[in-house]
Design a protein around this motif. Sequence first.
Motif, PDB file in Angstrom:
ATOM      1  N   GLY A 141     113.883 -52.027  62.314  1.00 56.49           N
ATOM      2  CA  GLY A 141     112.969 -52.999  61.584  1.00 56.49           C
ATOM      3  C   GLY A 141     113.574 -53.078  60.145  1.00 56.49           C
ATOM      4  O   GLY A 141     114.752 -52.635  60.049  1.00 56.49           O
ATOM      5  N   MET A 142     112.851 -53.583  59.271  1.00 50.47           N
ATOM      6  CA  MET A 142     113.241 -53.942  57.883  1.00 50.47           C
ATOM      7  C   MET A 142     113.364 -52.611  57.101  1.00 50.47           C
ATOM      8  O   MET A 142     114.256 -52.522  56.291  1.00 50.47           O
ATOM      9  CB  MET A 142     112.050 -54.543  57.011  1.00 50.47           C
ATOM     10  CG  MET A 142     110.776 -53.767  56.938  1.00 50.47           C
ATOM     11  SD  MET A 142     109.536 -54.918  56.465  1.00 50.47           S
ATOM     12  CE  MET A 142     109.754 -54.838  54.795  1.00 50.47           C
TER      13      MET A 142
ATOM     14  N   THR B 128     117.299 -58.441  56.087  1.00 53.87           N
ATOM     15  CA  THR B 128     117.632 -59.075  57.318  1.00 53.87           C
ATOM     16  C   THR B 128     116.479 -60.186  57.751  1.00 53.87           C
ATOM     17  O   THR B 128     115.329 -59.820  57.405  1.00 53.87           O
ATOM     18  CB  THR B 128     117.693 -58.285  58.625  1.00 53.87           C
ATOM     19  OG1 THR B 128     118.763 -57.467  58.234  1.00 53.87           O
ATOM     20  CG2 THR B 128     117.956 -58.823  59.780  1.00 53.87           C
TER      21      THR B 128
ATOM     22  N   VAL C 152     113.577 -62.443  59.103  1.00 50.72           N
ATOM     23  CA  VAL C 152     112.419 -61.774  60.013  1.00 50.72           C
ATOM     24  C   VAL C 152     112.556 -62.092  61.491  1.00 50.72           C
ATOM     25  O   VAL C 152     112.406 -61.120  62.218  1.00 50.72           O
ATOM     26  CB  VAL C 152     111.048 -62.423  59.489  1.00 50.72           C
ATOM     27  CG1 VAL C 152     109.786 -61.990  60.676  1.00 50.72           C
ATOM     28  CG2 VAL C 152     110.633 -61.851  58.094  1.00 50.72           C
TER      29      VAL C 152
ATOM     30  N   LEU D 175     114.804 -59.660  62.778  1.00 51.78           N
ATOM     31  CA  LEU D 175     114.390 -58.277  62.698  1.00 51.78           C
ATOM     32  C   LEU D 175     113.350 -58.168  64.165  1.00 51.78           C
ATOM     33  O   LEU D 175     113.183 -57.425  64.696  1.00 51.78           O
ATOM     34  CB  LEU D 175     113.578 -57.818  61.486  1.00 51.78           C
ATOM     35  CG  LEU D 175     114.115 -57.597  60.600  1.00 51.78           C
ATOM     36  CD1 LEU D 175     113.475 -57.440  59.286  1.00 51.78           C
ATOM     37  CD2 LEU D 175     115.261 -56.460  60.485  1.00 51.78           C
ATOM     38  N   GLN D 176     112.653 -59.542  64.365  1.00 49.47           N
ATOM     39  CA  GLN D 176     111.808 -59.160  65.685  1.00 49.47           C
ATOM     40  C   GLN D 176     112.417 -59.250  66.820  1.00 49.47           C
ATOM     41  O   GLN D 176     111.943 -58.393  67.812  1.00 49.47           O
ATOM     42  CB  GLN D 176     110.831 -60.729  65.624  1.00 49.47           C
ATOM     43  CG  GLN D 176     109.705 -60.865  64.320  1.00 49.47           C
ATOM     44  CD  GLN D 176     109.317 -62.192  64.553  1.00 49.47           C
ATOM     45  OE1 GLN D 176     109.716 -63.255  64.908  1.00 49.47           O
ATOM     46  NE2 GLN D 176     107.883 -62.354  63.978  1.00 49.47           N
TER      47      GLN D 176
ATOM     48  N   ARG E 274     115.246 -57.760  67.145  1.00 46.43           N
ATOM     49  CA  ARG E 274     115.935 -56.278  67.149  1.00 46.43           C
ATOM     50  C   ARG E 274     114.571 -55.353  67.568  1.00 46.43           C
ATOM     51  O   ARG E 274     114.980 -54.385  68.596  1.00 46.43           O
ATOM     52  CB  ARG E 274     116.276 -55.851  65.674  1.00 46.43           C
ATOM     53  CG  ARG E 274     117.454 -55.972  65.352  1.00 46.43           C
ATOM     54  CD  ARG E 274     117.880 -55.607  63.917  1.00 46.43           C
ATOM     55  NE  ARG E 274     119.313 -55.900  63.260  1.00 46.43           N
ATOM     56  CZ  ARG E 274     120.218 -55.304  63.824  1.00 46.43           C
ATOM     57  NH1 ARG E 274     120.207 -54.265  64.510  1.00 46.43           N
ATOM     58  NH2 ARG E 274     121.615 -55.791  63.341  1.00 46.43           N
ATOM     59  N   VAL E 275     113.501 -55.460  66.970  1.00 47.29           N
ATOM     60  CA  VAL E 275     112.491 -54.581  67.575  1.00 47.29           C
ATOM     61  C   VAL E 275     112.039 -54.679  68.997  1.00 47.29           C
ATOM     62  O   VAL E 275     111.764 -53.919  69.749  1.00 47.29           O
ATOM     63  CB  VAL E 275     111.195 -54.774  66.534  1.00 47.29           C
ATOM     64  CG1 VAL E 275     110.210 -54.003  66.963  1.00 47.29           C
ATOM     65  CG2 VAL E 275     111.574 -54.319  64.964  1.00 47.29           C
TER      66      VAL E 275
ATOM     67  N   TRP F  97     108.509 -55.768  60.250  1.00 45.93           N
ATOM     68  CA  TRP F  97     109.452 -56.908  60.019  1.00 45.93           C
ATOM     69  C   TRP F  97     109.103 -57.675  58.662  1.00 45.93           C
ATOM     70  O   TRP F  97     109.839 -58.742  58.505  1.00 45.93           O
ATOM     71  CB  TRP F  97     109.827 -57.902  61.061  1.00 45.93           C
ATOM     72  CG  TRP F  97     108.724 -58.227  61.673  1.00 45.93           C
ATOM     73  CD1 TRP F  97     107.700 -59.301  61.131  1.00 45.93           C
ATOM     74  CD2 TRP F  97     108.178 -58.205  63.010  1.00 45.93           C
ATOM     75  NE1 TRP F  97     106.976 -59.572  62.006  1.00 45.93           N
ATOM     76  CE2 TRP F  97     106.989 -58.862  63.304  1.00 45.93           C
ATOM     77  CE3 TRP F  97     108.615 -57.355  64.208  1.00 45.93           C
ATOM     78  CZ2 TRP F  97     106.288 -58.841  64.444  1.00 45.93           C
ATOM     79  CZ3 TRP F  97     107.976 -57.338  65.391  1.00 45.93           C
ATOM     80  CH2 TRP F  97     106.936 -58.230  65.487  1.00 45.93           C
TER      81      TRP F  97
END
Length: 346
Positions: free
Chosen positions: A42-43, A49, A51, A54-55, A57-58, A99
């Motif tokens: 995440g962040m 990056t 949001v 990032l969401q 990615r997570v 994120w």
Amino acid sequence: MSGVPADDVYTVLDVGGTTLRVGTYDPATGALSAVRRMPVDGMHRHPGTPVPALQRRVVDQIVREAGAHTGGRPPRALGVAFAGPISAAGLVLAAPTVWGLRGDPLPLGDLLTERTGAPAVVVNDLTAAAWRYAATEPGDFCLLTVSSGIGNKVFRGGEVLVDPDGHGGELGHWVCDPSPDAPLCDCGARGHLGAVASGRGVLAATRRAALADAAAFRGSRIAALCEGRVERIDNRAVAEAVRAGDPFATEVLRGTLTPLAQAITGVFTSIGVCRYILMGGFALAVGEPYRRLLVAELVRLGCFGLVPGDVDAMVSLGVADDDHGLIGVGRLLAERAPVPFSQGAS
Ligand SMILES: [Zn+2]
């Protein structure tokens, strides 16, 4: 994914701001095993990056690690403890440490059920932790975490008390200092309990006190631990000094415990919860002296209708490990089986 589900165990994850934990929970024995820890995608790893990216990615990371954990087979059930408020429908409403402060709510429960092929339950991480203690606490209790921030959850009558939209359990964002220059909380507002009495708050208060009274600081154990340099003070030194009975460090900590004790008396006098369990890296690093100082502050303020001996029995320390979310979400899943899994609970 498809195929035969993994054995009669659950795959459990705990997604925090920096660390993702994944493990196996056996509902028959209550045992946690095969725990792996890794940085959250995440962040913290990808500052700046957007949001939505990032969401993605997570979510990808959770799906990937859950799959790796069961050798590609869908788990019997998937439980996720997550660092943010979650609606009863499994919607992540916010994830400031994972994120960032902005971003649309994310239907994490639905996404994980769809992508892993397993019934997925997503709950707030402190809600999960409360389920861990629910197994051994005979009655109602309030769990309080004191780490880089502050959080709480009240467990009463077999459930964690929050409203369907995820409100509640946010004592860390209660305004205890309304002055315009009060310490800044990580939510962006000032004077919140989490800015004043968290590990971060205690560290800032210690530095302020060291600058304000250089002589007292020089004579303290903290100064010895950080070569007399204010900028080198850290929470480890603060905790060690308090444990050693250092008067300077103890006095600073005591000052930050006043608003925390006020918050507890507010919970106690409004709904009568008589058990408070302390967890979180900072509180547990200081340990029993932290509990004693907090009890002394509660006795000084007074808990209406209680005598000092009752107050001492109110407060206890939680288990000093990193498994609260994993064990707790496992217990929550076990509690809900064999009824059909709902998509989440706050
Ligand atoms: Zn706040």
